[in-house]
Design a protein around this motif. Structure first.
Motif, mmCIF file in Angstrom:
data_model
loop_
_atom_site.group_PDB
_atom_site.id
_atom_site.type_symbol
_atom_site.label_atom_id
_atom_site.label_comp_id
_atom_site.label_asym_id
_atom_site.label_seq_id
_atom_site.Cartn_x
_atom_site.Cartn_y
_atom_site.Cartn_z
ATOM 1 N N MET A 1 48.415 -31.405 8.145
ATOM 2 C CA MET A 1 49.684 -30.812 7.729
ATOM 3 C C MET A 1 50.750 -31.910 7.706
ATOM 4 O O MET A 1 50.715 -32.746 6.831
ATOM 5 N N GLU A 2 51.551 -32.033 8.721
ATOM 6 C CA GLU A 2 52.687 -32.951 8.664
ATOM 7 C C GLU A 2 52.253 -34.296 9.218
ATOM 8 O O GLU A 2 52.153 -34.458 10.396
ATOM 9 N N ALA A 30 56.503 -20.792 3.555
ATOM 10 C CA ALA A 30 57.709 -21.345 2.928
ATOM 11 C C ALA A 30 57.460 -22.841 2.809
ATOM 12 O O ALA A 30 56.613 -23.393 3.518
ATOM 13 N N ILE A 31 58.191 -23.469 1.905
ATOM 14 C CA ILE A 31 57.963 -24.902 1.719
ATOM 15 C C ILE A 31 59.056 -25.687 2.454
ATOM 16 O O ILE A 31 60.245 -25.522 2.178
ATOM 17 N N CYS A 32 58.646 -26.508 3.385
ATOM 18 C CA CYS A 32 59.608 -27.290 4.178
ATOM 19 C C CYS A 32 60.259 -28.351 3.291
ATOM 20 O O CYS A 32 59.629 -28.882 2.373
ATOM 21 N N PHE A 37 52.904 -32.636 0.906
ATOM 22 C CA PHE A 37 51.463 -32.399 1.000
ATOM 23 C C PHE A 37 51.013 -31.499 -0.135
ATOM 24 O O PHE A 37 51.837 -30.915 -0.844
ATOM 25 N N GLY A 82 48.968 -27.697 4.224
ATOM 26 C CA GLY A 82 49.038 -26.265 4.220
ATOM 27 C C GLY A 82 49.116 -25.625 5.613
ATOM 28 O O GLY A 82 49.409 -26.273 6.592
ATOM 29 N N ARG A 153 61.962 -25.352 8.935
ATOM 30 C CA ARG A 153 60.811 -24.700 9.585
ATOM 31 C C ARG A 153 61.150 -23.249 9.882
ATOM 32 O O ARG A 153 62.308 -22.901 10.115
HETATM 33 S S1 SF4 Z 1 55.382 -26.869 3.637
HETATM 34 FE FE1 SF4 Z 1 53.525 -26.309 4.728
HETATM 35 S S2 SF4 Z 1 52.258 -28.173 4.755
HETATM 36 FE FE2 SF4 Z 1 54.357 -28.770 4.233
HETATM 37 S S3 SF4 Z 1 55.287 -29.349 6.193
HETATM 38 FE FE3 SF4 Z 1 55.814 -27.191 5.812
HETATM 39 S S4 SF4 Z 1 54.196 -26.009 6.877
HETATM 40 FE FE4 SF4 Z 1 53.432 -28.155 6.680
#
Ligand code: SF4
Length: 403
Positions: A1-2, A30-32, A37, A82, A153
């Motif tokens: 992930m991150e 949701a998209i951070c 990624f 993801g 987040r």
């Molecule tokens: S969007 Fe999804 S993959 Fe990207 S940092 Fe946030 S939780 Fe992680």
């Protein structure tokens, strides 16, 4: 992930036995605002079709396993994303079962699920455990709510603590927590507040990543609007060194540039395959595999992956055999990421090369500067200060075939 680590260059020691299985789950609630990624917004229907495609893809390897029993031995599964914790426990169980049917999965296999706190309800975690997962890796990132909001987040620090409690109650005895440092507007003392809070949670493993903000990240605009800046480079170095010092004092053992574990048995066995030049297969979209000297990637888009699997087309792209020099470079990069460093006598046996003869003239300045430790004929390893400048040290290995 991150993921961005303190150094982005790739890592060895002795290859970990068994093949690793990586499974990419590209869905997020949701998209951070800093994320680049391979992920997209979660959709129930798409997720169900994707899981079906994954299972078909995994089962297609059963033939290979029958033809070549050695290639069928696997001992780790890693659900990465993801946000894999968006899967239903029954889906995780089906995927693991498909792996068991297609590979000879060692009884003590490490089976990790990356999880976000907000989707880690007690019921879901119990379901993952019952499905066969035995390790959780939580993307906590910070224990300060203000910082979590800045990153976009969805969880709070209290939700992260609740997720760890729920994981323990569900029977997970191997829990890892990720933190990110060098966040916009973050001071060294604020960073250390998160490190202390992580220690309070008594995880088995922790990863400390440096936030790298890619050129078009929405977070850049928000930083400009809000007047947030990142601390100077010297502060980033202090964050790294003091964060690790606190983890040392709390009984953790650093084993890789960005990773610490309690006892050695809690090191990430799956990730060690990357750092020790092991073999791993990858299923799902936008994933990379290295298996028996061959490397490939899978198609990037989830829908493309689903369609190709449904119509019997190959999902693997850019398949190629790695050259001997390319493999050596990777072994050097990846191995140097580990605190144990490079085993020089083993490398001499496996690659027929005396690393110090070839690279010593360029590396000796780093030894003199206290960034590298060289034990002649035995070992070459970065010191902790050297880890801060790992990219510079490792650049010596690039294109080093003829000297
Ligand atoms: S969007 Fe999804 S993959 Fe990207 S940092 Fe946030 S939780 Fe992680």
């Amino acid at each position: 992930m991150e993921k961005p680590a303190i150094s982005n260059l790739p890592g060895t020691g002795s290859p970990a036995p068994g093949t690793g299985i990586y499974i990419h789950i590209p869905f997020c609630a949701a998209i951070c605002n800093y994320c680049n990624f391979n992920r997209g917004l979660h959709d129930d229907g798409l997720r169900r079709r994707y899981v079906d495609a994954l299972i078909t893809d995994i089962r297609s390897w059963a033939d290979l396993s029958r033809r070549s029993p050695e290639g069928a031995k696997a001992d780790t599964i890693f659900f990465g994303g993801g946000t894999p914790s968006l899967l239903e426990p029954a889906e995780v169980a089906r995927i693991i079962q498909a792996c068991r049917e297609s590979f000879e999965l060692a009884p003590d296999s490490e089976i990790t699920i990356e999880a976000n706190p907000e989707s880690s309800t007690p019921e879901r975690l119990q379901g993952f455990r019952a499905a066969g997962a035995n390790r959780l890796s939580f993307g906590v990132q910070s224990f300060r709510d203000e910082e979590l909001r800045r990153l976009g987040r969805l969880h709070s620090s209290e939700a992260a603590r609740g997720a760890v409690r729920a994981a323990r109650a569900a029977g997970f005895d191997n829990v890892s927590l990720d933190l990110m440092m060098w966040l916009p507007g973050q001071s060294t003392s604020e960073w250390l507040t998160s490190v202390d809070a992580l220690i309070d949670q008594q995880p088995d493993h922790a990863s400390l990543y440096l936030l790298e903000i890619y050129p078009n990240a929405p977070l850049r605009d928000e930083m400009a609007r809000a007047g947030w800046s990142v601390a100077p480079d010297e502060d980033a170095a202090a964050m790294y060194l003091e964060g690790l010092a606190r983890l040392d004092r709390a009984g953790f053992e650093q084993y890789e540039i960005s990773n610490v574990a309690r006892p050695a048995a809690r090191r990430s066995r799956h990730n060690l395959k990357y750092w020790q030049a092991g073999d791993w297969l990858a299923f799902g979209c936008g994933a990379h595999a290295t298996f028996r000297g061959e490397r490939w990637r899978t198609v990037s888009a989830a829908t493309d992956y689903i369609d190709r699997i449904a119509t019997g087309q190959d999902v693997r792209l850019d398949r190629r055999m790695l050259g001997a020099e390319e493999r050596l470079e990777e072994v050097l990069f990846m191995g140097l990421r580990l605190t144990e460093g490079l085993d020089l006598s083993r490398l001499h046996c496996s690659h027929g090369i005396d690393i110090w003869t070839r690279y010593g003239p360029d590396l000796s300045t780093y030894v003199s500067a206290g960034l590298l430790v060289h034990e002649p004929g035995r070992r070459l390893a970065l010191t902790r200060n050297g880890m801060l400048l790992a990219n510079d040290v490792m650049s010596v290995f690039i294109g080093g075939a003829v000297r």
